[in-house]
Design a protein around this motif. Structure first.
Motif, PDB file in Angstrom:
ATOM      1  N   ILE A   1      75.492   8.002  37.416  1.00  0.00           N
ATOM      2  CA  ILE A   1      75.468   6.679  36.787  1.00  0.00           C
ATOM      3  C   ILE A   1      74.125   6.434  36.113  1.00  0.00           C
ATOM      4  CG2 ILE A   1      75.401   4.195  37.289  1.00  0.00           C
ATOM      5  CD1 ILE A   1      77.623   4.681  39.336  1.00  0.00           C
ATOM      6  N   GLN A   2      73.044   6.741  36.805  1.00  0.00           N
ATOM      7  CA  GLN A   2      71.704   6.558  36.232  1.00  0.00           C
ATOM      8  C   GLN A   2      71.521   7.426  34.990  1.00  0.00           C
ATOM      9  OE1 GLN A   2      68.914   7.291  39.405  1.00  0.00           O
ATOM     10  NE2 GLN A   2      69.588   5.525  40.600  1.00  0.00           N
ATOM     11  N   ASP A   3      72.050   8.661  35.049  1.00  0.00           N
ATOM     12  CA  ASP A   3      71.943   9.569  33.899  1.00  0.00           C
ATOM     13  C   ASP A   3      72.730   9.030  32.713  1.00  0.00           C
ATOM     14  OD1 ASP A   3      71.416  12.149  32.521  1.00  0.00           O
ATOM     15  OD2 ASP A   3      73.569  12.430  32.792  1.00  0.00           O
ATOM     16  N   TYR A   4      73.943   8.544  32.963  1.00  0.00           N
ATOM     17  CA  TYR A   4      74.754   7.983  31.891  1.00  0.00           C
ATOM     18  C   TYR A   4      74.068   6.772  31.271  1.00  0.00           C
ATOM     19  CZ  TYR A   4      79.108  10.678  32.417  1.00  0.00           C
ATOM     20  OH  TYR A   4      80.059  11.661  32.412  1.00  0.00           O
ATOM     21  N   ARG A   5      73.512   5.919  32.112  1.00  0.00           N
ATOM     22  CA  ARG A   5      72.849   4.720  31.601  1.00  0.00           C
ATOM     23  C   ARG A   5      71.677   5.110  30.701  1.00  0.00           C
ATOM     24  NH1 ARG A   5      74.982  -0.148  31.360  1.00  0.00           N
ATOM     25  NH2 ARG A   5      73.209  -0.069  29.966  1.00  0.00           N
ATOM     26  N   ALA A   6      70.922   6.094  31.125  1.00  0.00           N
ATOM     27  CA  ALA A   6      69.766   6.538  30.330  1.00  0.00           C
ATOM     28  C   ALA A   6      70.211   7.092  28.982  1.00  0.00           C
ATOM     29  CB  ALA A   6      68.969   7.563  31.114  1.00  0.00           C
ATOM     30  N   ARG A   7      71.283   7.867  28.986  1.00  0.00           N
ATOM     31  CA  ARG A   7      71.764   8.464  27.741  1.00  0.00           C
ATOM     32  C   ARG A   7      72.349   7.413  26.810  1.00  0.00           C
ATOM     33  NH1 ARG A   7      75.203  13.000  30.661  1.00  0.00           N
ATOM     34  NH2 ARG A   7      76.004  13.543  28.597  1.00  0.00           N
ATOM     35  N   ILE A   8      73.043   6.439  27.379  1.00  0.00           N
ATOM     36  CA  ILE A   8      73.584   5.351  26.559  1.00  0.00           C
ATOM     37  C   ILE A   8      72.467   4.516  25.938  1.00  0.00           C
ATOM     38  CG2 ILE A   8      74.768   3.117  26.750  1.00  0.00           C
ATOM     39  CD1 ILE A   8      76.736   4.482  28.657  1.00  0.00           C
ATOM     40  N   ASP A   9      71.424   4.280  26.737  1.00  0.00           N
ATOM     41  CA  ASP A   9      70.297   3.475  26.251  1.00  0.00           C
ATOM     42  C   ASP A   9      69.316   4.274  25.409  1.00  0.00           C
ATOM     43  OD1 ASP A   9      71.367   1.359  27.649  1.00  0.00           O
ATOM     44  OD2 ASP A   9      70.120   1.657  29.425  1.00  0.00           O
ATOM     45  N   GLY A  10      69.569   5.593  25.252  1.00  0.00           N
ATOM     46  CA  GLY A  10      68.723   6.425  24.411  1.00  0.00           C
ATOM     47  C   GLY A  10      67.391   6.757  25.010  1.00  0.00           C
ATOM     48  N   LYS A  11      67.348   6.825  26.338  1.00  0.00           N
ATOM     49  CA  LYS A  11      66.067   7.120  27.018  1.00  0.00           C
ATOM     50  C   LYS A  11      66.000   8.570  27.460  1.00  0.00           C
ATOM     51  CE  LYS A  11      65.640   2.373  28.733  1.00  0.00           C
ATOM     52  NZ  LYS A  11      65.556   1.508  29.917  1.00  0.00           N
TER      53      LYS A  11
END
Length: 393
Positions: A383-393
């Motif tokens: 989940i944390q990885d997906y959030r980072a990728r969605i937010d472009g981080k």
């Protein structure tokens, strides 16, 4: 015969997604896992009952009446797929049931094109098994269900709310669902658009409703990356259904992320969208603004509100806020099929938790973010990885 007596006693979206998977991801493999958030106690007898029900599922099939009704009402499902369904059987050997601590655990694993049909059926049999073991209902109570539902449907009609029954998965029982359908039919008039349940649609000659669910996006995100998931799913859906079944589900990886993909081609082609998480007024305003930016008249589009609808006031507030700017309707579940004071409906999901393109690929976590953190599903690290990728981080 067990609680579930026909494979058609399920939601249409399992079949519409099943055909899309069959056509586009025939070699893909997945795992589904039960998650029950309700704090309830489970016994060895519960496990034995559920194991018996699961074993019995291998002997049931779609009825000729259900398949004939699908052929009549669902022209988007080709005859060769209906022929496939006629011969299809679930394989209970792919399923495990056990208790771990205080939790009931159920998993099923195999080809996505086979395992996809378990979800609704599994949840319905677990729910009915649980309630029948603790508080079976009398014939008099079923009559009360009919009257109560008929009154609800009359109220929906009076407020001008078009609605669909979506109560299969967490229903109290088959008998309750049957009483509910009759109450909706007799009270809702033309505002009762139909049901997600294939069996009851055939039994009462109703329109079956359903398109896509979160698992389609979750699996594709696991196999091809979250950055590509929305575009791949929408593209494959259009290729499969040629513009039919045009209600898109935007919130698997948040609606904001979906809107980046919902370009003029998709926004014009799809008939509308379904809201399944988040504050409905904020959500619909995002789509109204998006349609406006693209120069699309939202009054020609549909918005299906299906996020835990459980009060007249909530429905009235949505209709008032929409104010004719889009065509609203409501998908209603447990408020119809499990609305009792003695025991709360089971807060459960049977979610796809991993996926791979084929047997040679590694399994990767499949997650759902939604527009509400409390409805996230999946491994926390993923989940944390997906959030980072969605937010472009």
């Amino acid at each position: 015969m067990g609680i579930i007596k026909s494979l058609g006693d399920t939601d249409l979206y399992k079949l519409t997604m099943g055909y899309a998977v069959n056509q586009n991801f025939a070699e893909s493999e997945v795992t589904y896992e039960l998650k029950i958030r309700s704090k309830v106690s489970w016994t060895k007898e519960d496990v034995q009952n559920i194991e018996r029900e699961v074993a019995a599922m291998g002997d049931i099939r779609y009825t000729d009446e259900e398949l004939a009704h699908l052929e009549k009402r669902c022209k988007f499902l080709p005859k060769h797929y209906l022929t496939f369904l006629k011969g299809f059987r679930l394989n209970p050997k792919h399923t495990r049931v056990w208790i771990e601590g205080d939790e009931l655990k159920v998993t099923t694993q195999g080809l996505w094109s086979e395992e996809i049909y378990w979800e609704t059926l599994m949840m319905a049999l677990i729910s009915e098994s649980y309630f029948e073991a603790r508080a079976p209902l009398s014939d008099e109570q079923l009559k009360e269900v009919y009257e109560k539902t008929k009154n609800k449907a009359q109220r929906f009609r009076e407020m001008g709310a078009y609605f669909i029954d979506m109560g299969t998965r967490r229903r109290r029982s088959y008998a309750v669902h049957d009483a509910v359908i009759r109450g909706l039919r007799d009270g809702g008039g033309e505002y009762f658009l139909g049901t997600s349940n294939i069996h009851f649609a055939a039994k009462y000659d109703l329109t079956p409703h359903g398109t896509m669910a979160h698992e389609l996006f979750s699996a594709v995100g696991a196999m091809y990356g979250v950055e590509n998931a929305n575009n791949i799913v929408l593209g494959k859906w259009v290729d499969t259904y040629q513009g039919l079944l045009g209600i898109a589900l935007p919130d698997t990886f948040t609606t904001d992320f979906f809107l980046r993909t919902f370009n003029p081609f998709y926004a014009k082609l799809f008939d509308g969208v379904r809201q399944d998480s988040g504050e409905p007024k904020i959500w619909i305003d995002k789509f109204l603004n998006h349609y406006n930016t693209l120069g699309i008249d939202a009054r020609t589009k549909k918005a299906v509100f299906s996020d835990g609808i459980d009060s007249f006031e909530e429905m009235e507030n949505i209709i008032e806020h929409v104010d004719g700017r889009i065509l609203p309707s409501f998908g209603i579940g447990t408020w119809l099929t499990n609305d009792f004071e003695d025991l709360e409906p089971l807060n459960m999901v049977f979610k796809l938790i991993d996926a791979r393109k084929n047997g040679a690929e590694p399994r990767r976590c499949a997650i759902k973010l939604s527009d509400v953190p409390g409805k996230y599903n999946g491994d926390e690290k993923a989940i944390q990885d997906y959030r980072a990728r969605i937010d472009g981080k």
